[in-house]
Design a protein around this motif. Structure first.
Motif, PDB file in Angstrom:
ATOM      1  N   THR A 141      -7.121  -0.062  -1.286  1.00 49.44           N
ATOM      2  CA  THR A 141      -6.696  -0.012   0.114  1.00 49.44           C
ATOM      3  C   THR A 141      -7.791  -0.568   1.014  1.00 49.44           C
ATOM      4  OG1 THR A 141      -5.288   1.916  -0.287  1.00 49.44           O
ATOM      5  CG2 THR A 141      -5.945   1.497   1.986  1.00 49.44           C
ATOM      6  N   LEU A 195       1.236   0.738  -4.508  1.00 48.77           N
ATOM      7  CA  LEU A 195      -0.096   1.218  -4.899  1.00 48.77           C
ATOM      8  C   LEU A 195      -0.121   2.699  -5.274  1.00 48.77           C
ATOM      9  CD1 LEU A 195      -2.873   0.033  -5.324  1.00 48.77           C
ATOM     10  CD2 LEU A 195      -3.426   0.534  -2.939  1.00 48.77           C
ATOM     11  N   VAL A 234       0.828  -1.209   0.000  1.00 47.25           N
ATOM     12  CA  VAL A 234       0.000   0.000   0.000  1.00 47.25           C
ATOM     13  C   VAL A 234       0.863   1.259   0.000  1.00 47.25           C
ATOM     14  CG1 VAL A 234      -1.637   1.343   1.383  1.00 47.25           C
ATOM     15  CG2 VAL A 234      -2.014  -1.098   1.036  1.00 47.25           C
TER      16      VAL A 234
END
Length: 385
Positions: A116, A105, A101
């Motif tokens: 998320t 991402l 994340v």
């Protein structure tokens, strides 16, 4: 001569043995040490050393098990598999998701919020597990839990949404396998996905479309009518519409550039006269710069326009049931197909990478062709000279 040949064969065999025992990265050394315990029993500590890596150790109750572990470990090291397993024993699912994340991402801003949220579910459920304990059966059990959980709207989560949860976690596992070398293989590869069925096929009739637009005109929300109109005219997704900026509109060349698309690829659409009129209406709503559809509510912290309640009220006013905003995209594609748009043209307008998704609108095109043939044949058989 025979003695020389035998000597050469022995030397070759010995050379191959040492070549197998000495990997390029260093020398493998396995040892077993015996220790006496306080209760009089014995324990056996096995250790494998390889230059450039920390020693690998394990304890066993018998010498046989210790030797077996050394043989298996050495074999895995020669095959290049062992240290992936060792990494999997150092990191948890929580470590993987948090790194994914924060590091990977953010490269795809349009995916951050939704993915998320998906990954947060996996972290809450499986975050405590070491990656070495993350098996296909564990993931399959979590998948089944997703299917039986109630959403915030007090409804069962549908299979297509579950597949999005699986896809987000699968991507994180693949990155951990290929780029970080935390896994030897992704356990998600052996987990089957729920069947999504045929999908929705809600067609908004022309009469319903007119009633909906009339209801949108009565809405106090200034963004509702232009957003719904754009969806019907272009087939753009909601996220693509609310992500539009004034700089994306090229009035000189009559082109709309979509930067934030679902598949991450840039897409261009023609700026027609009807769309130009909609943007002119937007300028009349005191939207000055940046986003075309700028949130007006002071409590809106997402930075994205929210028209959900206004859209639901418009549907109620227009007496239209079982319609979602995304169905407007399907309606636009259906109207295009009925007016003779080819599959390739539909793919370009809707931004589909493969013909599979566009094929669902083929029957509307076939209806159009059938109507043309009916009219033509009626004229031919109607006594024309």
């Amino acid at each position: 001569m025979r003695v020389v040949m035998r000597l050469l064969i022995s030397c070759c065999s010995l050379f191959l043995f040492f070549l197998d025992s000495f990997p390029l990265c260093g020398v493998l050394m396995g040892t077993v040490r015996e220790y006496d315990k306080e209760d009089g029993s014995k324990t056996y500590h096995a250790e494998v050393r390889l230059k450039g890596y920390s020693p690998q150790r394990a304890c066993f109750r018998t010498r046989t098990l210790a030797k077996k572990w050394i043989q298996d470990t050495e074999s895995s090291i020669r095959d290049g598999r062992y240290f992936h397993v060792a990494e999997a024993k150092k990191h948890t699912v929580k470590d993987l998701i948090e790194r994914f994340v924060t590091q990977w991402l953010p490269q795809f801003p349009q995916r951050v919020v939704r993915q998320t949220a998906y990954l947060e579910w996996w972290k809450n459920r499986l975050g405590h597990l070491l990656l070495s304990k993350l098996t296909p059966s564990v993931i399959a059990e979590a998948r089944d839990a997703l299917l039986t959980e109630m959403t915030t709207r007090q409804a069962l989560r549908n299979p297509s949404t579950v597949n999005r949860y699986l896809a987000a976690f699968s991507r994180a596992l693949t990155i951990a396998m290929k780029e970080w070398e935390w896994l030897d293989d992704s356990p998600m590869r052996k987990v089957s996905k729920p069947s999504e069925g045929k999908g929705r096929n809600r067609l908004l009739s022309i009469e319903e479309k007119n009633r909906l637009l009339d209801a949108c005109k009565l809405s106090p929300n200034p963004h509702l009518l232009p957003i719904v109109s754009l969806a019907l005219l272009t087939g753009m997704r909601f996220g693509e519409i609310v992500g539009l900026k004034w700089e994306d509109i090229d009035y000189a060349n009559k082109i709309i550039t979509l930067e934030n698309t679902k598949n991450g690829e840039r897409r261009m659409l023609p700026l027609t006269d009807a769309i130009r009129e909609i943007f002119a209406l937007c300028r009349q709503t005191d939207i000055v710069s940046g986003l075309i559809f700028k949130p007006t509510s002071p409590t809106n912290r997402s930075g994205v326009v929210d028209i959900r309640n206004a859209f639901l009220k418009a549907l109620k006013t227009a007496q239209i049931t079982e319609l979602r905003f995304h169905d407007l995209r399907h309606a636009a594609a259906s109207y295009l197909a009925m007016n003779g748009a080819t599959q390739g043209e539909l793919m370009a307008i809707l931004g589909h990478k493969t013909p599979t998704m566009t094929r669902r609108y083929a029957h509307y095109s076939q209806k159009h062709i059938a109507n043309v043939m009916e009219r033509t044949q009626a004229n031919l058989l109607g006594g024309g000279d």
